[in-house]
Design an enzyme around this catalytic site. Sequence first.
Site, PDB file in Angstrom:
ATOM      1  N   ALA A   1       0.800  -1.216   0.000  1.00  0.00           N
ATOM      2  CA  ALA A   1       0.000   0.000   0.000  1.00  0.00           C
ATOM      3  C   ALA A   1       0.837   1.272   0.000  1.00  0.00           C
ATOM      4  O   ALA A   1       0.301   2.357  -0.223  1.00  0.00           O
ATOM      5  CB  ALA A   1      -0.934   0.006   1.208  1.00  0.00           C
TER       6      ALA A   1
ATOM      7  N   ASN B   1      -7.461  -7.369  11.065  1.00  0.00           N
ATOM      8  CA  ASN B   1      -6.686  -6.244  10.563  1.00  0.00           C
ATOM      9  C   ASN B   1      -6.518  -5.241  11.698  1.00  0.00           C
ATOM     10  O   ASN B   1      -7.511  -4.741  12.241  1.00  0.00           O
ATOM     11  CB  ASN B   1      -7.426  -5.558   9.410  1.00  0.00           C
ATOM     12  CG  ASN B   1      -7.303  -6.311   8.114  1.00  0.00           C
ATOM     13  OD1 ASN B   1      -7.355  -7.532   8.099  1.00  0.00           O
ATOM     14  ND2 ASN B   1      -7.134  -5.596   7.029  1.00  0.00           N
TER      15      ASN B   1
ATOM     16  N   ASP C   1      -1.445 -10.134  -0.787  1.00  0.00           N
ATOM     17  CA  ASP C   1      -0.060 -10.156  -0.313  1.00  0.00           C
ATOM     18  C   ASP C   1       0.087 -10.853   1.033  1.00  0.00           C
ATOM     19  O   ASP C   1       1.099 -11.511   1.294  1.00  0.00           O
ATOM     20  CB  ASP C   1       0.552  -8.755  -0.286  1.00  0.00           C
ATOM     21  CG  ASP C   1      -0.263  -7.719   0.486  1.00  0.00           C
ATOM     22  OD1 ASP C   1      -1.256  -8.076   1.144  1.00  0.00           O
ATOM     23  OD2 ASP C   1       0.093  -6.527   0.402  1.00  0.00           O
ATOM     24  N   THR C   2      -0.931 -10.777   1.892  1.00  0.00           N
ATOM     25  CA  THR C   2      -0.832 -11.466   3.173  1.00  0.00           C
ATOM     26  C   THR C   2      -0.901 -12.981   2.998  1.00  0.00           C
ATOM     27  O   THR C   2      -0.235 -13.728   3.713  1.00  0.00           O
ATOM     28  CB  THR C   2      -1.925 -10.997   4.137  1.00  0.00           C
ATOM     29  OG1 THR C   2      -1.891  -9.574   4.227  1.00  0.00           O
ATOM     30  CG2 THR C   2      -1.719 -11.576   5.524  1.00  0.00           C
TER      31      THR C   2
ATOM     32  N   GLY D   1       5.867  -0.518  -4.191  1.00  0.00           N
ATOM     33  CA  GLY D   1       5.823  -1.739  -4.985  1.00  0.00           C
ATOM     34  C   GLY D   1       7.230  -2.153  -5.329  1.00  0.00           C
ATOM     35  O   GLY D   1       8.176  -1.356  -5.245  1.00  0.00           O
ATOM     36  N   ARG D   2       7.389  -3.433  -5.691  1.00  0.00           N
ATOM     37  CA  ARG D   2       8.703  -3.917  -6.055  1.00  0.00           C
ATOM     38  C   ARG D   2       8.566  -5.072  -7.029  1.00  0.00           C
ATOM     39  O   ARG D   2       7.553  -5.796  -7.004  1.00  0.00           O
ATOM     40  CB  ARG D   2       9.498  -4.362  -4.825  1.00  0.00           C
ATOM     41  CG  ARG D   2       8.829  -5.469  -4.033  1.00  0.00           C
ATOM     42  CD  ARG D   2       9.115  -5.418  -2.558  1.00  0.00           C
ATOM     43  NE  ARG D   2       8.662  -4.217  -1.922  1.00  0.00           N
ATOM     44  CZ  ARG D   2       7.428  -4.009  -1.476  1.00  0.00           C
ATOM     45  NH1 ARG D   2       6.501  -4.940  -1.634  1.00  0.00           N
ATOM     46  NH2 ARG D   2       7.103  -2.878  -0.918  1.00  0.00           N
TER      47      ARG D   2
END
Length: 466
Positions: A11, A279, A220-221, A14-15
Site C-alpha cells: 500500500a 486487521n 499479499d498477506t 511496490g517492487r
Amino acid sequence: MKRVAAVDLGASSGRVMLGEVGPDLLRLTEVNRFWNGPVDVRGTLHWDILHLYRSMLDGLRTAGAVDSLAIDSWAVDYGLLDASGQLRGNPIHYRDSRTDGVMDLVLTRVSDEELYSITGLQQMPINTLYQLVAEGSGLAQADTMLLIPDLLAYWLTGEAGVERTNASTTQLYDVRRRAWSVELAQRVGVPARLLPRLWEPGDVIGSYDGTPVIAVGSHDTASAVVSVPASDERFAYISSGTWSLVGLELDAPVLTEEARLANFTNEGGVDGRIRFLRNVMGLWILQECQRVWQDDDLLRLLSEAAAAPPFAVLIDPDAPAFLAPGDMPARIAEYCGEPPASRGAVVRCVLESLALAYRRTLRSAQELADRPVDVLHVIGGGSQNELLCQLTADACGLPVLAGPVEASALGNVLVQARALGEPLPDLAAMRALVRSTHRLRRYEPQGKPADWDAAESRVFGKGDTA
C-alpha cells in the site's frame, strides 16, 4: 533451479523481485522498487494504476528471462471493465470517504449475522462489497470486476479472473463453499456478472511475451503467510507493514457468534488454509507522522522513542481518526487530550499502542480458535523495527521471531516454483526452505506483565476483549 519474477505491491511501495529457487536455495534480488500511495484528485483518493503497470513492466524488463512471473498486492480494491475489456476509471483507494455510511445501508438489506455466516469477514468499511455498493448507478456500465493483481495480470495476458485468496477478502465470497456468493451479491445490488471465474494458487493464467503468468496467493498477506518460517502448527503471525495482520493459520473457518462479535476475519490461504485474523492498524500511523514531519530518519526516531518514558501516552490505533491520511501528530494529541512531549514520545506512543493491540488480538484469536501458540512470527517490513518487535514480545508474553522481511515476495516465489515443478509439495516444505536460507532474529519477553495489563485497561477498558 527456477528463476522467477515476483511483482509485490504494497500500500505504500511496490517492487519487482527476481527469485531463484533450488535445492537449499531461496534467494531474492530486488530489480525495481517504486512509490505507491493515494493520489487526491478533486477530493477523491485514487491509485495511480498506470504508474504501477509501467513500473511493473520496467522491473520485468530489468529482470530479464524468467521461467514465470506472478503478481500479489493489497486486498479489497479493484478496477471495473466494460464489455470491451476497457478500464472504466482509475481504481479508487480504500481510504477514500465514499464508503461513509454505506455499511449501515447494506445492513438494512442483509444482517450482520448473515453476512458473517456466509463470508466470515471482519466488518470494515473498506471491504470490496461496500466499495461496490458505493459505486451506485456506475455499476450499470461495468461488465467485470478485477482485483488489483488480477487487473494487472489481465493487461499482461488478456485473461480475466480473480485469484481465490484475494476473492475471499471481498465480502462477496462464501468461505465454506469456496465460491462467489451470487445470491448475496444480488441482494446488496451488485450484479452477478461482475464476479469472474476464480483462479487457484498455482494455476497458469496465461502468458506474457511467452512467459507463463501464474496465480499465487495474490493477496499479499496470503503470500506472506506461506513464508512464515514455522516448524509446527503452534504459531501465530503478524504480517507487519502499512497494516498489521494478526492471526493464526487454521484448517477451517471459525464462524461462531463470538468470532463475529470480536470482528475476526476468515480469509482464504494457499493450499486451502484459513487465515483467521484481525486487521490492526499498522505502521501507517508512523508513516503519516514522518510525512508530516518531513523526517525520513527512522533510526533516529526509534532511538528517541526507546529513550522516552514508557506508557506516557497511549491510543487505540484502530480508532477511525487514524484511518485517513492527514496530520497524525495532531490527531494523536487531540485523541489523548494532550500532545506527547516530543517526536520520540509520539513514536513510542504509536509503537506501544500497536503492541497493545497485537496483545489483545492475539489473546482473542487463541480463545476463539481454541489454538494455543508458543511463538509469534513477525514478518514483512515491520520485522526490521527492533523496538516494535521487542515491545510486541513484552506485550504478548511470547518469544518473537522476526523475519523474513520480503515475506510476500518469498511466498509468491515459492508458489511459482512449486507450479514449475520444484519439489515443494506442501507448506511445511516451503517453510523449511525459508528457515534454512534466511536469518531470523529472536526477541524474548522482558518487563512486567502487570504494566501491560494496566496499559491495556487504560486504552481498551478493564476486562475488554478484542
